[in-house]
Write a protein that holds these residues in place. Structure first.
Motif, short mmCIF file in Angstrom:
data_model
loop_
_atom_site.label_atom_id
_atom_site.label_comp_id
_atom_site.label_asym_id
_atom_site.label_seq_id
_atom_site.Cartn_x
_atom_site.Cartn_y
_atom_site.Cartn_z
N ALA A 210 -29.50 -9.77 -1.66
CA ALA A 210 -29.98 -9.08 -0.61
C ALA A 210 -31.49 -10.44 -0.40
CB ALA A 210 -30.94 -7.95 -0.69
N GLU B 258 -22.31 -1.96 0.62
CA GLU B 258 -23.98 -1.36 0.73
C GLU B 258 -24.69 -0.91 -0.06
OE1 GLU B 258 -20.22 -1.21 2.56
OE2 GLU B 258 -20.83 -1.89 3.97
N SER C 159 -28.04 -1.33 4.99
CA SER C 159 -28.15 -3.30 5.20
C SER C 159 -27.37 -4.13 6.15
CB SER C 159 -27.65 -3.02 3.87
OG SER C 159 -26.49 -2.24 3.15
N LEU D 42 -24.25 -7.13 7.20
CA LEU D 42 -23.80 -7.95 6.61
C LEU D 42 -24.27 -9.09 6.68
CD1 LEU D 42 -21.59 -8.71 4.02
CD2 LEU D 42 -20.16 -8.63 5.90
N TYR E 77 -26.00 -9.00 2.22
CA TYR E 77 -26.96 -8.54 2.91
C TYR E 77 -28.20 -8.84 3.50
CZ TYR E 77 -22.79 -5.71 2.41
OH TYR E 77 -21.48 -5.07 2.32
N HIS E 78 -28.70 -7.98 4.55
CA HIS E 78 -30.42 -8.34 4.73
C HIS E 78 -30.30 -7.07 5.01
CE1 HIS E 78 -32.86 -7.11 8.26
NE2 HIS E 78 -33.81 -7.32 7.58
N VAL E 79 -31.06 -6.74 3.57
CA VAL E 79 -31.98 -5.52 3.23
C VAL E 79 -33.41 -5.29 3.79
CG1 VAL E 79 -31.62 -3.43 2.08
CG2 VAL E 79 -30.37 -5.23 1.71
N TRP F 289 -29.25 -15.86 7.12
CA TRP F 289 -30.30 -15.43 8.04
C TRP F 289 -31.50 -15.76 9.01
CZ3 TRP F 289 -34.99 -14.19 6.92
CH2 TRP F 289 -35.38 -12.57 7.16
#
Length: 181
Positions: A51, A89, A108, A110, A126-128, A165
Motif C-alpha cells: 500500500a 483489496e 483502495s 489498484l 494499491y493506493h489507500v 503512483w
C-alpha cells in the motif's frame, strides 16, 4: 533456482527432493521433485500486497515504515500476505489496520502488479487513502510521513509501485541510490 532451494524433503512421504527433469506443458522442466511419490515443488511466486498510504487527515502525506526485521534505516510501503478467503483489496486494508492502526477512508485503488523475483514474489500494489491514529504493530520499528514530492523511490519491488503512483499525481519520481551488496 530462486526460493525453494531450502526444501530438501517431500511433504507427502518425507523422501528426498532432487532437481529432476520432467516433461511439462512447455517441454522438459527441471524442478525439485520426489522420486519416491512423484511430488513436485512448484515454487510459484507468492502474492504480496503493498500500500502507498496517503494520510488524508495529515494533508495527504505519505506514510513509509521501517520493518523491525530490516537492517539499516530503510523505509518502505506497508506490505503483507493475502490470507485465504479474502480479496486483495480487503487484504491490504486489513494489513494497514493491523500494522499501523489506520483505517481506509475510501476504496483502495489498484496501482499495478509488479515483479519481485529476488524474493520470488508478485507485488499487488494499491493506493489507500487512510486516516486515524498511527499505532505501529511490533512488526514495524518506526515510520515517517512525507509530502509526496519528498518521497525518494527505490529501484526494486515496491519502489516501482511508489514511482507509478507519484507519476499518476504528476510528480516525476526521484530515485535513491542503494549501496551495492
Amino acid at each position: 533456482m530462486t526460493g525453494g532451494a531450502d526444501y530438501r524433503f517431500c511433504p507427502q512421504c518425507a523422501g528426498s527432493l532432487a532437481l529432476l527433469s520432467q516433461i511439462e506443458d512447455g517441454g522438459p522442466k527441471e524442478r525439485l521433485r520426489c522420486a519416491t511419490c512423484g511430488f513436485t515443488h512448484w515454487n510459484n511466486p507468492t502474492p504480496v500486497l503493498a500500500a502507498v498510504v496517503e494520510c488524508v487527515d495529515r494533508e495527504g502525506q505519505v506514510l513509509l515504515a521501517r520493518n523491525a526485521a530490516w537492517s539499516g534505516r530503510f523505509f518502505g510501503l506497508i506490505t503483507g500476505f493475502m490470507e485465504a478467503g479474502e480479496s486483495p483489496e480487503n487484504g491490504i486494508c486489513r494489513e494497514l489496520l493491523e500494522e499501523t492502526g489506520l483505517e481506509a477512508a475510501a476504496a483502495s485503488a489498484l496501482i499495478g502488479v509488479f515483479d519481485f523475483q529476488r524474493m520470488n514474489q508478485v507485488i499487488i500494489a494499491y493506493h489507500v487513502a487512510a486516516r486515524g491514529e498511527i499505532r505501529l504493530s511490533p512488526e514495524l520499528a518506526e515510520y515517517k510521513l512525507l509530502a509526496p514530492a519528498e518521497v525518494r523511490c527505490w529501484p526494486a519491488g515496491t519502489g516501482q509501485a511508489m514511482a507509478q503512483w507519484l507519476r499518476s499525481r504528476g510528480i516525476e519520481p526521484q530515485w535513491l541510490e542503494l549501496p551495492k551488496p
